[in-house]
Motif scaffolding. Structure first.
Motif, PDB file in Angstrom:
ATOM      1  N   GLY A   2       0.805  -1.210   0.000  1.00 50.27           N
ATOM      2  CA  GLY A   2       0.000   0.000   0.000  1.00 50.27           C
ATOM      3  C   GLY A   2       0.840   1.263   0.000  1.00 50.27           C
ATOM      4  N   ILE A   3       0.196   2.355   0.342  1.00 48.33           N
ATOM      5  CA  ILE A   3       0.872   3.651   0.383  1.00 48.33           C
ATOM      6  C   ILE A   3       0.589   4.331   1.712  1.00 48.33           C
ATOM      7  CG2 ILE A   3       0.923   4.031  -2.095  1.00 48.33           C
ATOM      8  CD1 ILE A   3      -1.545   5.748  -1.822  1.00 48.33           C
ATOM      9  N   ARG A   4       1.376   5.331   2.011  1.00 45.65           N
ATOM     10  CA  ARG A   4       1.218   6.123   3.232  1.00 45.65           C
ATOM     11  C   ARG A   4       0.806   7.535   2.824  1.00 45.65           C
ATOM     12  NH1 ARG A   4       2.010   6.136   8.360  1.00 45.65           N
ATOM     13  NH2 ARG A   4       2.730   7.974   9.445  1.00 45.65           N
ATOM     14  N   VAL A   5      -0.186   8.072   3.542  1.00 43.84           N
ATOM     15  CA  VAL A   5      -0.678   9.426   3.293  1.00 43.84           C
ATOM     16  C   VAL A   5      -0.057  10.366   4.318  1.00 43.84           C
ATOM     17  CG1 VAL A   5      -2.718  10.885   3.185  1.00 43.84           C
ATOM     18  CG2 VAL A   5      -2.869   8.506   2.480  1.00 43.84           C
ATOM     19  N   GLU A   6       0.418  11.523   3.858  1.00 43.50           N
ATOM     20  CA  GLU A   6       0.980  12.534   4.752  1.00 43.50           C
ATOM     21  C   GLU A   6       0.362  13.886   4.424  1.00 43.50           C
ATOM     22  OE1 GLU A   6       5.199  12.364   4.222  1.00 43.50           O
ATOM     23  OE2 GLU A   6       5.361  10.465   5.298  1.00 43.50           O
ATOM     24  N   VAL A   7       0.231  14.728   5.447  1.00 41.77           N
ATOM     25  CA  VAL A   7      -0.299  16.078   5.260  1.00 41.77           C
ATOM     26  C   VAL A   7       0.710  17.090   5.791  1.00 41.77           C
ATOM     27  CG1 VAL A   7      -1.586  16.056   7.449  1.00 41.77           C
ATOM     28  CG2 VAL A   7      -2.260  17.623   5.648  1.00 41.77           C
ATOM     29  N   GLU A   8       0.900  18.134   5.043  1.00 35.68           N
ATOM     30  CA  GLU A   8       1.725  19.258   5.485  1.00 35.68           C
ATOM     31  C   GLU A   8       0.762  20.255   6.136  1.00 35.68           C
ATOM     32  OE1 GLU A   8       4.927  22.330   3.564  1.00 35.68           O
ATOM     33  OE2 GLU A   8       4.463  20.479   2.481  1.00 35.68           O
ATOM     34  N   ARG A   9       0.643  20.171   7.438  1.00 42.49           N
ATOM     35  CA  ARG A   9      -0.402  20.895   8.180  1.00 42.49           C
ATOM     36  C   ARG A   9      -0.360  22.416   7.994  1.00 42.49           C
ATOM     37  NH1 ARG A   9      -3.605  17.480  10.182  1.00 42.49           N
ATOM     38  NH2 ARG A   9      -2.831  15.461  10.825  1.00 42.49           N
ATOM     39  N   ASP A  10       0.812  22.989   7.852  1.00 39.53           N
ATOM     40  CA  ASP A  10       0.877  24.444   7.692  1.00 39.53           C
ATOM     41  C   ASP A  10       0.385  24.899   6.316  1.00 39.53           C
ATOM     42  OD1 ASP A  10       3.194  23.266   6.605  1.00 39.53           O
ATOM     43  OD2 ASP A  10       4.368  25.087   6.883  1.00 39.53           O
ATOM     44  N   ILE A  36      -6.219  12.572   9.460  1.00 33.83           N
ATOM     45  CA  ILE A  36      -6.003  11.421   8.598  1.00 33.83           C
ATOM     46  C   ILE A  36      -6.471  10.207   9.394  1.00 33.83           C
ATOM     47  CG2 ILE A  36      -4.319  10.001   7.395  1.00 33.83           C
ATOM     48  CD1 ILE A  36      -2.730  12.510   6.848  1.00 33.83           C
ATOM     49  N   LEU A  37      -7.531   9.609   8.932  1.00 33.89           N
ATOM     50  CA  LEU A  37      -8.140   8.488   9.642  1.00 33.89           C
ATOM     51  C   LEU A  37      -7.394   7.187   9.412  1.00 33.89           C
ATOM     52  CD1 LEU A  37     -11.855   9.310   8.759  1.00 33.89           C
ATOM     53  CD2 LEU A  37     -10.601   9.916  10.845  1.00 33.89           C
ATOM     54  N   GLN A  38      -6.705   7.103   8.308  1.00 37.81           N
ATOM     55  CA  GLN A  38      -6.026   5.882   7.914  1.00 37.81           C
ATOM     56  C   GLN A  38      -4.764   6.277   7.171  1.00 37.81           C
ATOM     57  OE1 GLN A  38      -8.762   3.563   5.626  1.00 37.81           O
ATOM     58  NE2 GLN A  38      -7.543   1.745   5.758  1.00 37.81           N
ATOM     59  N   ALA A  39      -3.632   6.309   7.870  1.00 40.53           N
ATOM     60  CA  ALA A  39      -2.390   6.765   7.244  1.00 40.53           C
ATOM     61  C   ALA A  39      -1.799   5.731   6.300  1.00 40.53           C
ATOM     62  CB  ALA A  39      -1.368   7.138   8.314  1.00 40.53           C
ATOM     63  N   GLU A  40      -1.910   4.463   6.645  1.00 39.69           N
ATOM     64  CA  GLU A  40      -1.410   3.383   5.797  1.00 39.69           C
ATOM     65  C   GLU A  40      -2.594   2.800   5.037  1.00 39.69           C
ATOM     66  OE1 GLU A  40       1.793   2.253   5.547  1.00 39.69           O
ATOM     67  OE2 GLU A  40       2.561   3.674   6.990  1.00 39.69           O
ATOM     68  N   LEU A  41      -2.546   2.890   3.724  1.00 40.71           N
ATOM     69  CA  LEU A  41      -3.669   2.448   2.909  1.00 40.71           C
ATOM     70  C   LEU A  41      -3.355   1.172   2.152  1.00 40.71           C
ATOM     71  CD1 LEU A  41      -4.633   5.868   1.361  1.00 40.71           C
ATOM     72  CD2 LEU A  41      -5.641   4.769   3.333  1.00 40.71           C
ATOM     73  N   PRO A  42      -4.316   0.258   2.109  1.00 40.94           N
ATOM     74  CA  PRO A  42      -4.139  -0.932   1.277  1.00 40.94           C
ATOM     75  C   PRO A  42      -4.277  -0.560  -0.195  1.00 40.94           C
ATOM     76  CG  PRO A  42      -6.304  -0.952   2.303  1.00 40.94           C
ATOM     77  CD  PRO A  42      -5.564   0.239   2.857  1.00 40.94           C
ATOM     78  N   ASP A  43      -3.845  -1.448  -1.044  1.00 46.26           N
ATOM     79  CA  ASP A  43      -3.860  -1.191  -2.489  1.00 46.26           C
ATOM     80  C   ASP A  43      -5.229  -0.804  -3.021  1.00 46.26           C
ATOM     81  OD1 ASP A  43      -1.148  -1.613  -2.843  1.00 46.26           O
ATOM     82  OD2 ASP A  43      -1.392  -3.759  -3.187  1.00 46.26           O
ATOM     83  N   ASP A  44      -6.292  -1.390  -2.477  1.00 48.94           N
ATOM     84  CA  ASP A  44      -7.624  -1.122  -3.022  1.00 48.94           C
ATOM     85  C   ASP A  44      -8.132   0.290  -2.719  1.00 48.94           C
ATOM     86  OD1 ASP A  44      -8.003  -1.660  -0.302  1.00 48.94           O
ATOM     87  OD2 ASP A  44      -9.933  -2.652  -0.625  1.00 48.94           O
ATOM     88  N   GLN A  45      -7.439   1.053  -1.878  1.00 51.79           N
ATOM     89  CA  GLN A  45      -7.832   2.434  -1.596  1.00 51.79           C
ATOM     90  C   GLN A  45      -6.870   3.458  -2.197  1.00 51.79           C
ATOM     91  OE1 GLN A  45      -8.326   2.744   2.638  1.00 51.79           O
ATOM     92  NE2 GLN A  45     -10.332   1.775   2.574  1.00 51.79           N
ATOM     93  N   CYS A  46      -5.859   3.002  -2.877  1.00 53.11           N
ATOM     94  CA  CYS A  46      -4.839   3.905  -3.420  1.00 53.11           C
ATOM     95  C   CYS A  46      -5.404   4.866  -4.459  1.00 53.11           C
ATOM     96  CB  CYS A  46      -3.677   3.112  -4.008  1.00 53.11           C
ATOM     97  SG  CYS A  46      -2.700   2.270  -2.748  1.00 53.11           S
ATOM     98  N   ASP A  47      -6.281   4.388  -5.331  1.00 54.79           N
ATOM     99  CA  ASP A  47      -6.826   5.260  -6.378  1.00 54.79           C
ATOM    100  C   ASP A  47      -7.570   6.451  -5.792  1.00 54.79           C
ATOM    101  OD1 ASP A  47      -5.772   3.656  -8.337  1.00 54.79           O
ATOM    102  OD2 ASP A  47      -7.651   2.628  -8.774  1.00 54.79           O
TER     103      ASP A  47
END
Length: 65
Positions: A2-10, A36-47
């Motif tokens: 999967g992938i990891r989601v990150e946010v630049e809060r500023d 971010i409710l789910q930082a590590e995403l499985p492949d099926d949510q990547c799109d």
């Protein structure tokens, strides 16, 4: 893998396009702060996460593989 989601809060201005695109991943709280409710995403949510990143008008989101 999967992938990891990150946010630049500023950078985040709380437009909410990410939440609309992927509500299982992103949520704006009562003060407009992004959660971010789910930082590590499985492949099926990547799109959906990739679409949310593209929709962010201030480029506050990024994905890491």
């Amino acid at each position: 893998m999967g992938i990891r989601v990150e946010v630049e809060r500023d950078r985040c201005e709380g437009y909410g396009f990410c939440e609309q695109s992927a509500p299982e991943v992103f949520r704006l709280d009562d003060e407009g702060e992004l959660e971010i409710l789910q930082a590590e995403l499985p492949d099926d949510q990547c799109d959906r996460a990739e679409a949310a990143v593209r929709l962010c008008p201030v480029a506050a989101l990024r994905l890491k593989r």
